[in-house]
Design a protein around this motif. Structure first.
Motif, PDB file in Angstrom:
ATOM      1  N   MET A   1      43.506  44.483  22.588  1.00  0.00           N
ATOM      2  CA  MET A   1      42.983  45.691  23.233  1.00  0.00           C
ATOM      3  C   MET A   1      41.566  45.468  23.751  1.00  0.00           C
ATOM      4  O   MET A   1      41.210  45.943  24.834  1.00  0.00           O
ATOM      5  CB  MET A   1      43.104  46.886  22.296  1.00  0.00           C
ATOM      6  CG  MET A   1      44.597  47.255  22.216  1.00  0.00           C
ATOM      7  SD  MET A   1      45.091  48.456  20.995  1.00  0.00           S
ATOM      8  CE  MET A   1      44.276  49.908  21.530  1.00  0.00           C
ATOM      9  N   ASN A   2      40.756  44.735  22.992  1.00  0.00           N
ATOM     10  CA  ASN A   2      39.412  44.416  23.493  1.00  0.00           C
ATOM     11  C   ASN A   2      39.489  43.575  24.768  1.00  0.00           C
ATOM     12  O   ASN A   2      38.715  43.785  25.716  1.00  0.00           O
ATOM     13  CB  ASN A   2      38.602  43.660  22.438  1.00  0.00           C
ATOM     14  CG  ASN A   2      38.182  44.579  21.299  1.00  0.00           C
ATOM     15  OD1 ASN A   2      38.078  45.793  21.484  1.00  0.00           O
ATOM     16  ND2 ASN A   2      37.955  44.007  20.128  1.00  0.00           N
ATOM     17  N   SER A   3      40.429  42.627  24.803  1.00  0.00           N
ATOM     18  CA  SER A   3      40.579  41.783  25.993  1.00  0.00           C
ATOM     19  C   SER A   3      41.102  42.593  27.178  1.00  0.00           C
ATOM     20  O   SER A   3      40.719  42.342  28.327  1.00  0.00           O
ATOM     21  CB  SER A   3      41.522  40.611  25.711  1.00  0.00           C
ATOM     22  OG  SER A   3      40.987  39.746  24.738  1.00  0.00           O
ATOM     23  N   LEU A   4      41.980  43.573  26.907  1.00  0.00           N
ATOM     24  CA  LEU A   4      42.447  44.443  27.997  1.00  0.00           C
ATOM     25  C   LEU A   4      41.284  45.256  28.557  1.00  0.00           C
ATOM     26  O   LEU A   4      41.128  45.385  29.773  1.00  0.00           O
ATOM     27  CB  LEU A   4      43.521  45.414  27.502  1.00  0.00           C
ATOM     28  CG  LEU A   4      44.954  44.925  27.357  1.00  0.00           C
ATOM     29  CD1 LEU A   4      45.849  46.091  26.926  1.00  0.00           C
ATOM     30  CD2 LEU A   4      45.500  44.323  28.650  1.00  0.00           C
ATOM     31  N   ARG A   5      40.459  45.801  27.656  1.00  0.00           N
ATOM     32  CA  ARG A   5      39.319  46.613  28.131  1.00  0.00           C
ATOM     33  C   ARG A   5      38.368  45.761  28.958  1.00  0.00           C
ATOM     34  O   ARG A   5      37.824  46.218  29.977  1.00  0.00           O
ATOM     35  CB  ARG A   5      38.564  47.223  26.940  1.00  0.00           C
ATOM     36  CG  ARG A   5      39.347  48.316  26.238  1.00  0.00           C
ATOM     37  CD  ARG A   5      38.476  49.041  25.203  1.00  0.00           C
ATOM     38  NE  ARG A   5      39.239  50.078  24.515  1.00  0.00           N
ATOM     39  CZ  ARG A   5      39.814  49.921  23.331  1.00  0.00           C
ATOM     40  NH1 ARG A   5      39.687  48.783  22.674  1.00  0.00           N
ATOM     41  NH2 ARG A   5      40.503  50.908  22.787  1.00  0.00           N
ATOM     42  N   MET A   6      38.179  44.517  28.536  1.00  0.00           N
ATOM     43  CA  MET A   6      37.295  43.626  29.282  1.00  0.00           C
ATOM     44  C   MET A   6      37.851  43.383  30.685  1.00  0.00           C
ATOM     45  O   MET A   6      37.119  43.465  31.673  1.00  0.00           O
ATOM     46  CB  MET A   6      37.148  42.309  28.501  1.00  0.00           C
ATOM     47  CG  MET A   6      36.159  41.322  29.063  1.00  0.00           C
ATOM     48  SD  MET A   6      36.933  40.237  30.258  1.00  0.00           S
ATOM     49  CE  MET A   6      37.945  39.266  29.144  1.00  0.00           C
ATOM     50  N   VAL A   7      39.153  43.137  30.774  1.00  0.00           N
ATOM     51  CA  VAL A   7      39.760  42.887  32.091  1.00  0.00           C
ATOM     52  C   VAL A   7      39.747  44.165  32.935  1.00  0.00           C
ATOM     53  O   VAL A   7      39.507  44.119  34.151  1.00  0.00           O
ATOM     54  CB  VAL A   7      41.198  42.323  31.925  1.00  0.00           C
ATOM     55  CG1 VAL A   7      41.956  42.357  33.249  1.00  0.00           C
ATOM     56  CG2 VAL A   7      41.129  40.889  31.398  1.00  0.00           C
ATOM     57  N   ALA A   8      39.974  45.317  32.302  1.00  0.00           N
ATOM     58  CA  ALA A   8      39.956  46.592  33.047  1.00  0.00           C
ATOM     59  C   ALA A   8      38.583  46.827  33.665  1.00  0.00           C
ATOM     60  O   ALA A   8      38.469  47.446  34.726  1.00  0.00           O
ATOM     61  CB  ALA A   8      40.332  47.756  32.123  1.00  0.00           C
ATOM     62  N   GLY A   9      37.543  46.322  33.021  1.00  0.00           N
ATOM     63  CA  GLY A   9      36.182  46.529  33.506  1.00  0.00           C
ATOM     64  C   GLY A   9      35.735  45.526  34.556  1.00  0.00           C
ATOM     65  O   GLY A   9      34.642  45.662  35.123  1.00  0.00           O
ATOM     66  N   ARG A  10      36.541  44.512  34.819  1.00  0.00           N
ATOM     67  CA  ARG A  10      36.200  43.540  35.852  1.00  0.00           C
ATOM     68  C   ARG A  10      36.503  44.156  37.221  1.00  0.00           C
ATOM     69  O   ARG A  10      37.236  45.125  37.320  1.00  0.00           O
ATOM     70  CB  ARG A  10      37.040  42.263  35.683  1.00  0.00           C
ATOM     71  CG  ARG A  10      36.695  41.450  34.451  1.00  0.00           C
ATOM     72  CD  ARG A  10      37.694  40.316  34.293  1.00  0.00           C
ATOM     73  NE  ARG A  10      37.851  39.583  35.539  1.00  0.00           N
ATOM     74  CZ  ARG A  10      37.097  38.530  35.899  1.00  0.00           C
ATOM     75  NH1 ARG A  10      36.180  38.072  35.071  1.00  0.00           N
ATOM     76  NH2 ARG A  10      37.287  37.940  37.050  1.00  0.00           N
ATOM     77  N   ARG A  11      35.942  43.570  38.246  1.00  0.00           N
ATOM     78  CA  ARG A  11      36.236  44.133  39.561  1.00  0.00           C
ATOM     79  C   ARG A  11      37.099  43.180  40.364  1.00  0.00           C
ATOM     80  O   ARG A  11      36.692  42.700  41.418  1.00  0.00           O
ATOM     81  CB  ARG A  11      34.933  44.420  40.290  1.00  0.00           C
ATOM     82  CG  ARG A  11      34.133  45.474  39.564  1.00  0.00           C
ATOM     83  CD  ARG A  11      33.294  46.264  40.523  1.00  0.00           C
ATOM     84  NE  ARG A  11      32.686  47.393  39.853  1.00  0.00           N
ATOM     85  CZ  ARG A  11      31.473  47.800  40.083  1.00  0.00           C
ATOM     86  NH1 ARG A  11      30.729  47.163  40.975  1.00  0.00           N
ATOM     87  NH2 ARG A  11      30.998  48.845  39.461  1.00  0.00           N
ATOM     88  N   ASP A  12      38.290  42.916  39.861  1.00  0.00           N
ATOM     89  CA  ASP A  12      39.196  42.021  40.578  1.00  0.00           C
ATOM     90  C   ASP A  12      39.940  42.789  41.660  1.00  0.00           C
ATOM     91  O   ASP A  12      40.251  43.966  41.514  1.00  0.00           O
ATOM     92  CB  ASP A  12      40.186  41.394  39.590  1.00  0.00           C
ATOM     93  CG  ASP A  12      39.490  40.523  38.562  1.00  0.00           C
ATOM     94  OD1 ASP A  12      38.765  39.600  38.980  1.00  0.00           O
ATOM     95  OD2 ASP A  12      39.632  40.781  37.351  1.00  0.00           O
ATOM     96  N   ASP A  13      40.220  42.098  42.749  1.00  0.00           N
ATOM     97  CA  ASP A  13      41.011  42.708  43.829  1.00  0.00           C
ATOM     98  C   ASP A  13      42.495  42.672  43.501  1.00  0.00           C
ATOM     99  O   ASP A  13      43.258  43.534  43.921  1.00  0.00           O
ATOM    100  CB  ASP A  13      40.765  41.964  45.153  1.00  0.00           C
ATOM    101  CG  ASP A  13      39.315  42.052  45.574  1.00  0.00           C
ATOM    102  OD1 ASP A  13      38.789  43.183  45.594  1.00  0.00           O
ATOM    103  OD2 ASP A  13      38.704  40.993  45.845  1.00  0.00           O
ATOM    104  N   VAL A  14      42.893  41.647  42.766  1.00  0.00           N
ATOM    105  CA  VAL A  14      44.316  41.516  42.448  1.00  0.00           C
ATOM    106  C   VAL A  14      44.463  40.723  41.150  1.00  0.00           C
ATOM    107  O   VAL A  14      43.665  39.823  40.864  1.00  0.00           O
ATOM    108  CB  VAL A  14      45.080  40.866  43.640  1.00  0.00           C
ATOM    109  CG1 VAL A  14      44.505  39.521  44.020  1.00  0.00           C
ATOM    110  CG2 VAL A  14      46.576  40.718  43.361  1.00  0.00           C
ATOM    111  N   ALA A  15      45.459  41.118  40.348  1.00  0.00           N
ATOM    112  CA  ALA A  15      45.817  40.358  39.145  1.00  0.00           C
ATOM    113  C   ALA A  15      47.153  39.679  39.423  1.00  0.00           C
ATOM    114  O   ALA A  15      48.048  40.272  40.019  1.00  0.00           O
ATOM    115  CB  ALA A  15      45.945  41.284  37.935  1.00  0.00           C
ATOM    116  N   VAL A  16      47.260  38.427  39.000  1.00  0.00           N
ATOM    117  CA  VAL A  16      48.472  37.646  39.272  1.00  0.00           C
ATOM    118  C   VAL A  16      49.048  37.189  37.927  1.00  0.00           C
ATOM    119  O   VAL A  16      48.538  36.249  37.317  1.00  0.00           O
ATOM    120  CB  VAL A  16      48.146  36.432  40.165  1.00  0.00           C
ATOM    121  CG1 VAL A  16      49.407  35.629  40.440  1.00  0.00           C
ATOM    122  CG2 VAL A  16      47.515  36.886  41.479  1.00  0.00           C
ATOM    123  N   PRO A  17      50.081  37.890  37.436  1.00  0.00           N
ATOM    124  CA  PRO A  17      50.666  37.509  36.145  1.00  0.00           C
ATOM    125  C   PRO A  17      51.644  36.349  36.275  1.00  0.00           C
ATOM    126  O   PRO A  17      52.159  36.074  37.358  1.00  0.00           O
ATOM    127  CB  PRO A  17      51.397  38.785  35.707  1.00  0.00           C
ATOM    128  CG  PRO A  17      51.717  39.511  36.966  1.00  0.00           C
ATOM    129  CD  PRO A  17      50.711  39.086  38.019  1.00  0.00           C
TER     130      PRO A  17
END
Ligand SMILES: [Zn+2]
Length: 337
Positions: free
Chosen positions: A227-243
């Motif tokens: 959950m901490n890692s999700l919050r960190m990624v949610a706070g980044r300003r990425d244009d796109v996430a590629v799973p």
């Protein structure tokens, strides 16, 4: 919540698809309930020099497809998000072919913090044999053995251990750095690319999936870290996430924020179930996942254990009758505080 899926996304196994400028994907033919349509291996780079993210499973068809797509290009970096068997095994082959170093946070998590997580009852989460006889008639296939965990590639060891912010590939226009995101596994790493044409792209491995929630399975998987890692990624300003599994996700901040909310809802449901006297994991899964196919109840049990580990660490639930400090297990009895 609605998940983006590959349903509307045309792809063919083993064929290179340009998903973003400078990013091509080759999907391995290993569909399953953990991998969706299969593992997406990404090849990053505008010119002759490329990085390969998650070479994928040991499948001859995938290895041959990668060899064809990489023909005429020079692999400079092999990037591994984590060492589950659908992500890292072909790194060994690619390393010997290309002599490029493999970059990752580290090998699979050390076992020093591991504990025996016990097991679910044998018959839990198995389809009722009487049902399958009725549906499938004579000559029915034997029931599929549901797996609780993804297999681990313990043979994988990186050449270079990466920490957040370390550069792992650069070709003059594109730069890629590591972003440590423990949770799905303790060594899970996302890779952040900046490119003048594609913008800010985060390759999310299994940390953020395009089609499903990520399995967070103790002891190596840790829900609090996740959950901490999700919050960190949610706070980044990425244009796109590629799973690795599923389609790219535009403006992922909002999507990842929804994933955090989804986990918080599930955590609340697990805590409430314990308060209502559902004191075993099978009882909680049967209650909370009643709308989910029974073949997914064993992996759901692993996820519920993940939440219970966090709730015990947070002091909201205790493991009953196993003494103070007992670690939560799949077969423990739980009590609300
Ligand atoms: Zn995985």
């Amino acid at each position: 919540m609605d998940f983006v899926t590959l349903e509307t996304d045309d792809f063919e196994y083993g064929v290179a698809d340009e998903v973003l400028p400078g990013v091509t994907r080759v999907v391995a033919h290993n569909p399953s309930k953990f991998t969706y349509r299969g593992t997406g291996t990404y090849i990053v780079g505008d010119g002759a020099d490329v990085a390969v993210i998650d070479p994928g499973p040991n499948l001859d068809s995938h290895r041959d497809a990668l060899a064809m797509v990489l023909d005429g290009r020079t692999v400079r970096s092999i990037l591994v998000t984590h060492c589950h068997a659908d992500h890292s095994p072909l790194a060994a082959w690619l390393r010997s072919e290309s002599e490029a170093p493999a970059y990752a946070y580290g090998p699979h998590g050390s076992s020093t913090d591991d504990w025996d997580i016990g097991s679910l009852p044998d018959d839990f989460g198995r389809p009722d044999p009487a049902d399958s006889t009725r549906e499938d008639g004579d000559g029915a296939e034997p029931p599929v053995e549901p797996k609780v965990e993804e297999a681990t590639d313990t043979a994988f060891t990186p050449d270079v251990e990466v920490r957040s912010g370390d550069t792992v590939f650069a070709d003059g226009t594109i730069a890629v750095t590591g972003v440590h995101t423990p949770g799905h596994t303790s060594n899970h790493m996302c890779f952040a690319m900046t490119s003048p044409t594609a913008g800010r792209v985060l390759f999310t491995g299994d940390h953020v999936m395009g089609w499903s929630t990520t399995v967070v399975s103790p002891p190596d998987g840790d829900m609090g870290d996740y959950m901490n890692s999700l919050r960190m990624v949610a706070g980044r300003r990425d244009d796109v996430a590629v799973p690795t599994h599923g389609s790219p996700i535009d403006r992922p901040g909002h999507f990842v924020g929804q994933l955090v909310d989804h986990r918080l809802d599930r955590e609340r449901q697990v805590r409430d179930a314990v308060r209502r006297g559902r004191n075993t994991i099978p009882a909680m899964v049967t209650d909370l996942y009643r709308d989910v196919a029974v073949t997914l109840h064993r992996p759901a049990g692993a996820s519920v254990l993940g939440h219970l580990v966090k709730l015990v660490a947070d002091g909201e639930v205790v493991v009953d009758a196993q003494g103070a400090g007992a670690q939560p297990r799949l077969d423990s009895i739980y009590r609300a505080v």
